[in-house]
Design a protein around this motif. Structure first.
Motif, PDB file in Angstrom:
ATOM      1  N   VAL A 404       0.803  -1.183  -0.051  1.00 31.67           N
ATOM      2  CA  VAL A 404      -0.082   0.241  -0.042  1.00 31.67           C
ATOM      3  C   VAL A 404       0.833   1.283  -0.053  1.00 31.67           C
ATOM      4  CG1 VAL A 404      -1.816   1.157   1.221  1.00 31.67           C
ATOM      5  CG2 VAL A 404      -1.903  -1.268   1.220  1.00 31.67           C
ATOM      6  N   ASP A 405       1.974   1.059   0.677  1.00 27.63           N
ATOM      7  CA  ASP A 405       2.840   2.489   0.840  1.00 27.63           C
ATOM      8  C   ASP A 405       3.618   2.391  -0.486  1.00 27.63           C
ATOM      9  OD1 ASP A 405       1.988   3.323   3.332  1.00 27.63           O
ATOM     10  OD2 ASP A 405       3.521   2.391   4.384  1.00 27.63           O
ATOM     11  N   SER A 406       3.843   1.542  -1.250  1.00 22.73           N
ATOM     12  CA  SER A 406       4.692   1.379  -2.662  1.00 22.73           C
ATOM     13  C   SER A 406       6.176   1.761  -1.906  1.00 22.73           C
ATOM     14  CB  SER A 406       4.299   2.538  -3.471  1.00 22.73           C
ATOM     15  OG  SER A 406       3.168   2.176  -4.229  1.00 22.73           O
ATOM     16  N   GLN A 407       6.389   0.999  -1.145  1.00 23.97           N
ATOM     17  CA  GLN A 407       7.890   1.201  -0.384  1.00 23.97           C
ATOM     18  C   GLN A 407       8.643  -0.016  -0.406  1.00 23.97           C
ATOM     19  OE1 GLN A 407       6.999   3.695   2.764  1.00 23.97           O
ATOM     20  NE2 GLN A 407       7.880   5.452   1.948  1.00 23.97           N
ATOM     21  N   MET A 408       9.947  -0.048  -0.292  1.00 26.21           N
ATOM     22  CA  MET A 408      10.931  -1.222   0.236  1.00 26.21           C
ATOM     23  C   MET A 408      11.292  -0.490   1.631  1.00 26.21           C
ATOM     24  SD  MET A 408      11.903  -4.185  -0.627  1.00 26.21           S
ATOM     25  CE  MET A 408      11.540  -4.053  -2.426  1.00 26.21           C
ATOM     26  N   VAL A 409      11.083  -1.401   2.673  1.00 25.29           N
ATOM     27  CA  VAL A 409      11.608  -1.083   4.107  1.00 25.29           C
ATOM     28  C   VAL A 409      12.784  -1.880   4.476  1.00 25.29           C
ATOM     29  CG1 VAL A 409       9.824  -2.034   5.134  1.00 25.29           C
ATOM     30  CG2 VAL A 409      11.113  -0.735   6.614  1.00 25.29           C
ATOM     31  N   LYS A 410      13.744  -1.419   4.855  1.00 26.66           N
ATOM     32  CA  LYS A 410      15.202  -2.137   5.505  1.00 26.66           C
ATOM     33  C   LYS A 410      15.074  -1.804   6.933  1.00 26.66           C
ATOM     34  CE  LYS A 410      19.947  -2.249   5.187  1.00 26.66           C
ATOM     35  NZ  LYS A 410      21.337  -1.648   4.602  1.00 26.66           N
ATOM     36  N   TRP A 411      15.211  -3.082   7.461  1.00 26.37           N
ATOM     37  CA  TRP A 411      15.191  -3.074   9.035  1.00 26.37           C
ATOM     38  C   TRP A 411      15.977  -4.165   9.479  1.00 26.37           C
ATOM     39  CZ3 TRP A 411      12.975  -7.546  11.171  1.00 26.37           C
ATOM     40  CH2 TRP A 411      12.023  -8.491  10.453  1.00 26.37           C
ATOM     41  N   ASN A 412      16.541  -3.930  10.785  1.00 24.03           N
ATOM     42  CA  ASN A 412      17.492  -5.094  11.139  1.00 24.03           C
ATOM     43  C   ASN A 412      16.793  -5.761  12.194  1.00 24.03           C
ATOM     44  OD1 ASN A 412      19.524  -5.614  13.676  1.00 24.03           O
ATOM     45  ND2 ASN A 412      20.659  -5.212  12.024  1.00 24.03           N
TER      46      ASN A 412
END
Ligand code: RUQ
Ligand code: CUA
Length: 669
Positions: A404-412
């Motif tokens: 929905v956000d049209s994003q790629m999220v990088k998380w640790n």
């Protein structure tokens, strides 16, 4: 689709052109491309960036873009395998160039490759034996493993449209087996055993149905809860070598995606629709669903001990893994989890919330051990809206798509666990990168193994909107290449793709190590040696034609049959030169096949109309390729009712409907 923050207004759009919004990427790409010599002229530049003037040449090529360019004649470092959705095929790509190297027909009919209903007898029979459907919906390609890394032998793929799974051999890159699973109507999730090897191929059935689905449990009043309560899904285990179905476990809910661990102990499937709804409101009502874990050693022991039933006509053991069984373990996940994948260190599964903006990290040391499955949850992290799938770089970081956000999220991962346990200082989210637009799956280099390389990430975006030249109402999708080698993700390229990849898996090219370039004729029992060509009548209406091709000579160049004969052509390509394929097309009989060097194929059709029919080579193989042809002469049989010539073949009537009334006449537009 609901409008989201990535949908641009016209005003924003013009800002994009000027490069003043975060979507200024378009013009930035233009500068990059120009600097890299990808655009020949200022005119090309104008088309890409919308700028009237070509930019100054001071812009330098970002290292990521330069790194992704694979020069002419050079090979990609990685090989990727993409599903093809309702195209029913699998595609092979080079990464990072994103060049498509091959399309492999699986559940479909492919006239180019001569596969399926209009192709060779073997592929037609394979599809016929697995249900007789010539279409499929491929989602989840998974490679075979040894000790947690790809062993290069096979690729497996699901069919969501008919409860089947298929295998592709990675020496000849062709589909060699299709298994139709009993008692299930649709396979969505597919996963291969990673340790010690594959081993099992697991298939998660999605659509719940009565068991057996033979007309029972149908309530005459239509769709209602009382009816769906008797529907079930099964998690199936297939032997990856023999492709035989070994066992099935009945589980609660309907399964979605699935994955396996790096110890060979568990296979887990996410579930949406925990309450067996039958429309959107009832399917999305439960606030929490789950990931169901199946304990492989316990199931094997139960099968050995005979603790199973069979369903309907199938003899496959079916075990009861519904709530309360010790074969399964239901870990609650908000809200309707979709993707699930193992972290490369083997410690966790990450389930993606889909309808909750969260990912749930499940501790594999605790599943089946904690009395309350809730306590197997190591972390819940809010990542953004619409998390669907997560992949890894091998440096402790995860990358989740936000549809929905049209994003790629990088998380640790470890930081997410610390934060969940109350550490206020850590910030698990490292970066959110806009992607264009609405990503489903993502894939990273070697991410599906215990040896990820963390170089490249591909975002498989479902919508391309404004990214490419318009080609009518059917838009391509957009696979975006992202450099993940540094601390920050960097978007590198847009790549239009045809309908409709779901998952992809990317291997170091050296893992695919059994590739063969020609066939050894000795593997074909029906091989036609030079000099043995000819026509043989084996029954009143049955004819075998043995044919050979050695560029540009086709032997024989004519043969006689009689109206009504069923003709099987056995064609051996006796060229043993790499890259030298022939085609065989029998005109006006609806059949076309390819024969690769050293290969023998058969194709059967009915010669059902008297006359002369040329057969010809369909692959440009030689300077005299056009001359590589011959005649089938079909003799008239008195009284035989030949195939009629359809009237529309003579009239050539165009298809026409109301919408073409607006179409300007040539010269008047
Ligand atoms: S599942 S994104 Cu089959 Cu996600 Cu398509
Ligand atoms: Cu053989 Cu063209």
């Amino acid at each position: 689709m609901e409008k989201n923050e990535n949908d641009l207004t016209q005003e924003e759009d013009s800002q994009v052109v000027k490069g003043t919004t975060r979507r200024g990427f378009l013009s930035t790409m233009g500068k990059i491309a120009a600097a890299a010599g990808l655009l020949g002229s200022g005119a090309g530049m104008e088309a890409l960036s919308g700028c009237a003037k070509a930019p100054t040449s001071t812009a330098s090529v970002p290292a990521s873009v330069a790194k992704a360019l694979v020069a002419p004649g050079k090979w990609d470092k990685y090989m990727g395998f993409w599903s093809g959705g309702p195209s029913g095929e699998v595609r092979v790509k080079g990464i990072p160039s994103m060049k498509t190297l091959l399309r492999i027909p699986v559940f479909n009919n492919d006239t180019g490759r001569g596969y399926g209903l209009t192709g060779d007898d073997q592929s037609e029979k394979m599809l016929q034996d697995a249900g007789g459907y010539y279409e499929g919906d491929t989602h989840h390609p998974h490679l075979s493993y040894t000790d947690g890394d790809f062993n290069g032998k096979y690729l497996y793929i699901n069919d969501k449209s008919a409860g089947r799974i298929a295998r592709i051999r990675l020496d000849y890159f062709q589909t060699d087996a299709i298994t139709a699973l009993p008692n299930v109507s649709a396979v969505h999730g597919l996963a291969t055993q990673r340790y010690p090897k594959t081993g099992y191929v697991f298939a998660a059935s999605e659509f719940e149905v009565p068991m057996p689905n033979d007309g029972r449990d149908i309530v005459p009043t239509g769709n209602n809860a009382a009816q769906t309560k008797n529907y079930w899904t099964l998690l199936s285990a297939v032997d990856g070598e023999t492709m035989a179905v070994k066992w099935q476990v009945m589980v609660d809910g309907n399964q979605d995606n699935m994955t396996t661990d790096y110890k060979g102990l568990y296979v887990a499937a996410t579930c949406y629709n925990a309450d067996k709804g039958w429309n959107v409101p009832t399917m999305t009502k439960p606030p929490v669903a789950w990931a169901v874990f199946v304990n492989i050693p316990r199931v094997e022991a139960a099968v050995k001990a005979g603790k199973y039933k069979t369903i309907g006509k199938s003899s496959v053991p079916v075990l009861d893994g519904r709530h309360g069984s010790d074969l399964t373990y239901y870990v609650p996940v908000e809200k309707d989890p979709h993707g699930i994948s193992p972290t490369p260190d083997g410690k966790y599964f990450v389930a993606n919330g889909k309808l909750a903006p969260k990912v749930t990290v499940i501790d594999l040391e605790k599943v089946f051990k904690e009395k309350n499955p809730k306590d197997a949850v190591a972390a819940v992290l809010t990542v953004g809206v619409g998390p669907l799938h997560t992949v890894y770089d091998g440096r402790g970081n995860a990358y989740t798509t936000l549809f929905v956000d049209s994003q790629m999220v990088k998380w640790n991962i470890e930081d997410a666990i610390k934060a969940y346990n109350g550490d206020k200082k850590v910030k698990p989210i490292i970066q959110k990168l806009d992607v264009q637009y609405q990503p489903g799956h993502n894939a990273a280099t070697q991410s599906d193994t215990n040896k990820p390389t963390g170089e490249w990430l591909v975002s498989l975006n479902k919508f391309s909107k404004d990214r490419f030249l318009p080609v009518g109402p059917r838009f391509p999708e957009n696979d975006q290449l992202i450099d993940i080698s540094g601390h920050k993700m960097v978007l590198v390229s847009d790549n239009p793709v045809y309908i409709e990849p779901h998952q992809a898996t990317i291997a170091l090219a050296d893992r695919i190590k059994y590739v063969k370039k020609v066939y050894d004729p000795k593997y074909f029992a029906n091989h036609v040696a030079g000099g043995t060509e000819g026509v043989k009548r084996i029954g009143p209406h049955r004819v075998i034609v043995k044919l050979t091709g050695v560029a540009p000579i086709l032997t024989p160049v004519y043969f006689h049959v009689k109206e009504g004969d069923i003709v099987t052509v056995i064609y051996s390509n006796n060229d043993s030169v790499e890259n030298l394929a022939h085609g065989f097309n029998m005109t006006m009989h609806g059949k076309n096949i390819n024969i690769d060097p050293g290969e023998t194929k058969e194709v059967t059709f009915t010669a059902d109309r008297a006359g002369v029919y040329w057969y010809f080579c369909t692959i440009f193989c030689h300077a005299l390729h056009l001359e590589m042809r011959g005649r089938m002469i079909v003799e008239k049989v008195p009284g035989y009712r030949s195939r009629p010539i359809k009237p529309n073949r003579l009239s050539g009537k165009p298809s026409f409907d109301e919408r073409f009334k607006d179409f300007p006449e040539v010269g008047k537009a």
